[in-house]
Design an enzyme around this catalytic site. Structure first.
Site, PDB file in Angstrom:
ATOM      1  N   GLU A 113       0.813  -1.228   0.000  1.00 18.42           N
ATOM      2  CA  GLU A 113       0.000   0.000   0.000  1.00 18.42           C
ATOM      3  C   GLU A 113       0.843   1.273   0.000  1.00 18.42           C
ATOM      4  OE1 GLU A 113      -0.606  -2.653   1.896  1.00 18.42           O
ATOM      5  OE2 GLU A 113      -2.726  -3.188   1.675  1.00 18.42           O
ATOM      6  N   LYS A 163     -17.563  -1.054   4.916  1.00 15.24           N
ATOM      7  CA  LYS A 163     -17.948  -2.036   3.911  1.00 15.24           C
ATOM      8  C   LYS A 163     -19.449  -1.994   3.603  1.00 15.24           C
ATOM      9  CE  LYS A 163     -17.168  -6.816   2.585  1.00 15.24           C
ATOM     10  NZ  LYS A 163     -16.584  -8.104   2.970  1.00 15.24           N
ATOM     11  N   PHE A 182     -11.958  -7.489  13.030  1.00 13.46           N
ATOM     12  CA  PHE A 182     -10.835  -7.941  12.209  1.00 13.46           C
ATOM     13  C   PHE A 182     -10.461  -6.842  11.213  1.00 13.46           C
ATOM     14  CE2 PHE A 182      -9.366 -10.105   8.273  1.00 13.46           C
ATOM     15  CZ  PHE A 182      -8.150 -10.540   8.766  1.00 13.46           C
ATOM     16  N   GLN A 183      -9.184  -6.542  11.133  1.00 13.29           N
ATOM     17  CA  GLN A 183      -8.636  -5.499  10.255  1.00 13.29           C
ATOM     18  C   GLN A 183      -9.286  -4.133  10.495  1.00 13.29           C
ATOM     19  OE1 GLN A 183      -8.453  -7.049   6.174  1.00 13.29           O
ATOM     20  NE2 GLN A 183      -6.388  -7.780   6.634  1.00 13.29           N
ATOM     21  N   MET A 240      24.122   9.058   3.140  1.00 10.83           N
ATOM     22  CA  MET A 240      23.934  10.341   3.813  1.00 10.83           C
ATOM     23  C   MET A 240      24.186  10.215   5.313  1.00 10.83           C
ATOM     24  SD  MET A 240      23.520  13.466   3.325  1.00 10.83           S
ATOM     25  CE  MET A 240      22.618  14.125   1.928  1.00 10.83           C
TER      26      MET A 240
END
Lengths: 577, 164
Positions: free
Chosen positions: A57, A169, A119-120, A484
């Site tokens: 993602e 959802k 969940f999630q 760096m």
């Protein structure tokens, strides 16, 4: 509800897709999951909106960001709830710090489960609040279309930024009549456009009475599509101009009035001119700490004019004398008009003396480097890349030494071609951002300049590049170190290279080949130009060029922490060649 | 310096968190914060008391204005204004002496006793924060069972007003 109305109703997933199409969105970057199944089903059933499936993602959001930065159109990313949303956060924060217009859609657990540790489930609105311009949770399918309209409106107007829309959802399967508003009115959000004319007149007067003026422009000029106005103003005045990392490309780098980038790794002439200036004209720049050096020593003799669309940018770090809040194109047009109409003239004598002084600083040739080294110098690679592409390629970079070398040695001839994470400094940004750029510009040369550290932070996107035939040219400056950080350890930590040596690097050539791409390894300076030419000539494949560079090379010049613009460290090689 | 900032904001879920989050993320301090819907239920009115240098207060007002949910705000401290706070205090008054003394102090401070039972009184008092502090100092601290303060409300004097 009668039958006819019922027929016009559609599920939230379809409303979502139709809203994006109505908004003019053509590409969306994402990764599916449980909470977004209805949306993905709606995407499957149409062919106007192209979805690009990433591998993580973070990659989706960076890709949408690269798309946005290179086009000026909002980038759109779609991720699922929970880990989908949290993985997106780095990308969102990156976009936020660089004011990139984006709309990020996160799936959410059904409304009935919100707050139950389902969940999630994460509180995506809560987590993203400090790194978005605004965010929404859509609780009713009837609000979905209008909320998306608001999100695009907020993301693209005023000072742009990412807006997150969290969609449970059940909202994506419930039905409503689809109606996408053409415009939207938000009573609490009215971005300013024109600057105050009285302030503009005062600014013009101050600018024309300057003896040692300098223009300092930033990413706001790029975001505000004001390149033409900036060039017109600078030429009209004949003043030196320096730019921030984010401003590069909005003024021709080969022009004599351009004194290079300023700040921590800016040019000697730009930083000295800043330090000695008596009038500083800041345009779409925000006085960030990498630009100003230590504030106590910042521009001690200068009166400051600051043009910015965001009032909160003004006098945040540095107190300014004449603030002008407005859209940069409008303000610059009014400023140019005012200067043309006034009888007042700039002080030609003082300006000649000032330019003479600047030329003595420029004569230090601060960007010179060792051209006789048997090892590949990173500067040489970027210099050649710039020449071969005539400054017209899109260059996305990751974060670190290679990023600074691009800024110093690649001569960006056009705005929106330099795509890098300036504010947040996000390693892993380069490759996915380049994907977004390539999707938006399928026939253009898109280069990703990266390092052996950064590339491994989003290397999985090589797979996306294969799936969508993205012929990106990856130029990896491989020094086996986190360069760096190593540079700071060398200079300020007595060469204690704590955890900056990258042991066990993969064979990048084989890795690229395993994803179906072309890999090249370049080990000698004499091979650099031919290899670049060869790689760039391959138009239909991704080419991964692994440049094995001098491990000890550092980015110069440099302003160390706690120092001012006039206290630069110059490279030992500046006298050479 | 202490500033009292009055804000009109959208009466939406999360609006309060945006304001509170802004203060914590940017390291500004909040001395008190009150919020409730206005006569127009789509809007809330918030009063924040904060402290900072002029530069910090300027940033606070700019950053607040930048929040999409903030409709309008004024820094009341810039003009003459009225501040009030409501306080409820429960005190132990198990002896006749204490009952008399507390009643006397409540009258002096122009408060009222709004709940009475055998062992305690509940006192309601409004005024400036200073006045409420003074009342608390006046009564015997061992008698105090509970103090609840609303935080400060503010409004400008005269014709100046914060509305849409």
């Amino acid at each position: 509800m009668n039958k006819a109305n019922e027929a016009e109703m559609m599920i939230g997933g379809d409303i979502f897709v139709n809203a994006l199409i109505a908004e003019g969105v053509e590409h969306i970057f994402g990764y599916p999951g449980g909470a977004t199944l209805h949306i993905y089903d709606a995407i499957f059933k149409q062919n106007k909106l192209q979805h690009i499936l990433v591998r993580h993602e973070q990659g989706a959001v960076h890709a949408a960001d690269g798309y946005a930065r290179s086009t000026g159109k909002p980038g759109v990313a779609l991720v699922t709830s929970g880990p989908g949303a949290t993985n997106a956060i780095t990308g969102i924060a990156t976009a936020y710090l660089d004011s990139s217009p984006m709309v990020i859609i996160t799936g959410q657990v059904p409304t009935a489960l919100i707050g139950n540790d389902a969940f999630q489930e994460v509180d995506a609105v809560g987590i993203s609040r400090p790194c978005t311009k605004h965010n929404f949770l859509v609780k009713d399918v009837k609000d979905l279309a209008e909320t998306l309209k608001k999100a695009f409106y907020i993301a693209t107007t005023g000072r742009p930024g990412p807006v997150l829309v969290d969609i449970p959802k059940d909202v994506t399967i419930n039905r409503a009549v689809f109606e996408y508003p053409e415009t939207v009115e938000i009573r609490s959000y009215k971005p300013v456009v024109s600057g105050h004319l009285g302030q503009i007149r005062k600014a013009a007067d101050m600018m024309l009475s300057a003896k040692r003026p300098i223009i300092y422009s930033g990413g706001g000029v790029v975001l505000g599509n004001s390149t033409k106005e900036l060039i017109d103003l600078t030429r009209l005045l004949g003043y030196p101009i320096t730019q921030t990392l984010m401003g590069l490309g909005s003024y021709p780098p080969t022009d004599k009035q351009f004194v290079g980038m300023l700040g921590m790794h800016g040019t000697y002439e730009a930083n000295m001119a800043m330090h000695e200036s008596d009038v500083l004209i800041a345009i779409g720049a925000r006085f960030e700490d990498r630009v100003t050096g230590v504030l106590e020593k910042f521009c001690p003799y200068a009166k400051i004019i600051h043009i910015d669309i965001d009032p909160s940018s003004i006098s945040k770090n540095v107190k300014v004398d004449i603030p002008i809040v407005g859209a940069v194109d409008q303000v610059l047009q009014d400023l140019i008009q005012t200067i043309k109409e006034t009888d007042q003239k700039s002080d030609a004598g003082a300006l000649t003396t000032w330019w003479k002084q600047i030329e003595t600083w420029r004569a230090k040739n601060c960007l010179n480097y060792d051209r006789n080294s048997p090892l590949i110098k990173p500067q040489f690679v970027l210099e050649k890349l710039s020449q071969l592409t005539e400054g017209n390629a899109f260059v996305a970079s990751d974060v670190g030494q290679h990023q600074m070398f691009v800024a110093q040695y690649y001569q960006f001839a056009q705005p929106r071609h330099w795509i890098n994470s300036g504010g947040l400094g996000t390693m892993g940004f380069g490759l996915p951002a380049a994907m977004g750029v390539q999707i938006a510009h399928p026939d253009e040369t898109v280069v990703c300049v990266t390092g052996d550290g950064s590339i491994q932070m989003c290397i999985q996107e090589l797979s996306t590049c294969q799936q969508f035939d993205l012929p990106i040219k990856i130029i990896m400056l491989n020094n086996g170190y986190l360069g760096m950080v190593r540079q700071w350890q060398e200079l300020f930590y007595d060469k204690r290279y704590s955890h900056t040596y990258m042991e066990a690097l993969p064979d990048f050539i084989k890795l690229a080949e395993s994803y179906g791409h072309i890999g090249m390894r370049i080990e000698k300076p004499s091979e650099v130009e031919n290899a670049l030419a060869e790689g760039l000539a391959i138009k239909d494949r991704l080419v991964f060029m692994d440049f094995v560079i001098d491990q000890d090379e550092m980015v110069y010049p440099m302003i160390a922490a706690g120092k001012g613009h006039h206290e630069m460290l110059l490279s030992p090689e500046r006298e050479l060649a | 310096m202490r500033h009292t900032i009055s804000i009109l904001l959208e009466n939406e879920a999360g609006a309060l968190s945006r304001v509170a989050g802004l203060f914590s993320a940017r390291g500004y301090n909040i001395e008190s914060l009150t919020v409730a819907p206005t006569e127009d239920p789509s809007m809330s009115r918030m009063t924040i008391v904060t402290k900072g240098t002029d530069e910090i207060i300027e940033q606070i007002t700019k950053q607040l204005n930048k929040l999409i949910d903030v409709i309008k705000l004024i820094d009341l401290t810039e003009g003459i204004h009225i501040e009030r706070e409501l306080m409820l205090v429960k005190v132990n008054v198990s002896t006749a002496h204490h009952r008399e003394e507390i009643k006397r102090f409540v009258d002096i401070f122009r408060g009222s006793i709004i709940d009475v039972n055998e062992t305690n009184y509940t006192i309601e008092m409004t005024g400036t924060a200073d006045k409420l502090d003074a009342f608390i100092k006046t009564i015997d601290s061992t008698l105090i069972l509970e103090v609840v303060r609303s935080g400060i409300l503010g409004i400008a004097r005269g014709s100046k007003s914060l509305h849409l």
